[in-house]
Design an enzyme around this catalytic site. Structure first.
Site, PDB file in Angstrom:
ATOM      1  CB  CYS A  23     -12.929  39.813  11.662  1.00 11.46           C
ATOM      2  SG  CYS A  23     -13.126  41.144  12.866  1.00 11.46           S
ATOM      3  N   GLY A  24     -10.080  41.660  10.676  1.00 11.64           N
ATOM      4  CA  GLY A  24      -8.731  42.051  11.055  1.00 11.64           C
ATOM      5  C   GLY A  24      -8.572  42.307  12.541  1.00 11.64           C
ATOM      6  NE  ARG A  76     -19.594  40.941   4.097  1.00 14.98           N
ATOM      7  CZ  ARG A  76     -19.277  40.109   3.119  1.00 14.98           C
ATOM      8  NH1 ARG A  76     -20.048  40.009   2.058  1.00 14.98           N
ATOM      9  NH2 ARG A  76     -18.182  39.375   3.191  1.00 14.98           N
ATOM     10  CB  CYS A  97     -14.141  47.759  10.312  1.00 15.13           C
ATOM     11  SG  CYS A  97     -14.107  46.420   9.097  1.00 15.13           S
ATOM     12  N   GLY A  98     -11.028  46.333  11.201  1.00 20.38           N
ATOM     13  CA  GLY A  98      -9.641  46.148  10.789  1.00 20.38           C
ATOM     14  C   GLY A  98      -9.444  46.005   9.296  1.00 20.38           C
TER      15      GLY A  98
END
Length: 262
Positions: A74-75, A190, A199-200
């Site tokens: 997860c960025g 997801r 969302c990174g």
């Protein structure tokens, strides 16, 4: 059992963080994580992270989706965990930490923004005219017009569950080009099973697909529903992408204590 928690967000992508350097939270169950991430009955978040000790790194990042399952990279979460580490007393000029997809570097600039180095991207694949690539998490990138009119939940869920990407599924991004150096992105994630404000790894995937210099250095500014991010990278003659950096804000929202079942 009482948990002291920290809530952080990066362009609206929000996370619960637990300091697990003593190993007190290593046995959290999926049901407890789901409860903590629930926006009505728990604290509310897109995911939960543990800051773990690692003798060979500044720390280890352990990330769980809101559904309680351990996830891929997860960025924005990585950027928030770096800011948490700094504010917890792990002071570095350059951070080195371990995540599920390997080693990462990070820096905090004078404005408090966190710059996170992402994994190299070797190839971009095509699927029905759209692009598929892995930026630490698998992403589907679909170019659209009038992005604000897209039903991200319905269309994203359909693509996320396409049999071609089973059993793990895929994150789905819709991207609109607004100029040579700027794009807009909306993402169905997801594990959250809904659109998130940012969302990174998805922003990184979209920026790479929308490179403006055929070779060499590129910088793409990205507008998400939660704010602006930027992605820097080099596009190489073999089609690969290296020196990928994701930059943006990461901020503490609040801290607290919550009681959960054993």
């Amino acid at each position: 059992m009482k948990l002291d928690f920290f809530k952080y967000q990066g362009t609206g992508n929000d996370f619960i963080i637990l300091d697990n350097r003593k190993g007190d939270h290593s046995t959290l169950t999926a049901s407890i994580i789901r409860f903590l991430c629930d926006r009505r009955f728990g604290i509310g978040a897109d995911g939960l992270m543990l800051l773990n000790s690692r003798s060979d790194y500044d720390f280890e990042m352990k990330y769980y989706n809101a559904d309680g399952n351990e996830s891929s990279m997860c960025g924005n979460g990585g950027r928030c965990l770096v800011k948490f580490a700094y504010e917890t007393g792990i002071i570095r000029t350059t951070y080195r930490f371990l995540a599920v997809d390997g080693e990462h570097e990070a820096e905090i600039d004078e404005q408090g923004r966190v710059r996170l180095k992402m994994q190299d991207v070797i190839t971009i694949n095509e699927f029905k005219g759209d692009q598929v690539l892995d930026t630490g998490s698998p992403h589907y990138v679909k170019t659209v017009k009038n992005i604000e009119e897209i039903d991200v939940f319905e269309k994203g869920r359909e693509l996320r569950n396409n049999d071609h990407f089973s059993p793990g599924g895929i994150n789905v991004n819709f991207v609109e080009t607004t100029s040579d150096h700027e794009i807009k992105v909306r993402t169905y994630e997801r594990g959250v099973e809904d659109e998130t404000l940012s969302c990174g790894t998805g922003v990184t995937a979209c920026a790479i697909v929308n490179y403006h210099n055929e070779f060499g250095f590129n910088e793409v500014r990205v507008q998400t529903r939660g704010g602006w991010l930027s992605v820097e990278f080099d596009r190489n003659h073999d089609g690969s992408f290296t020196n990928i950096w994701l930059r943006g804000p990461a901020e503490k929202v609040f801290t607290g204590t919550v009681e959960v079942g054993a």
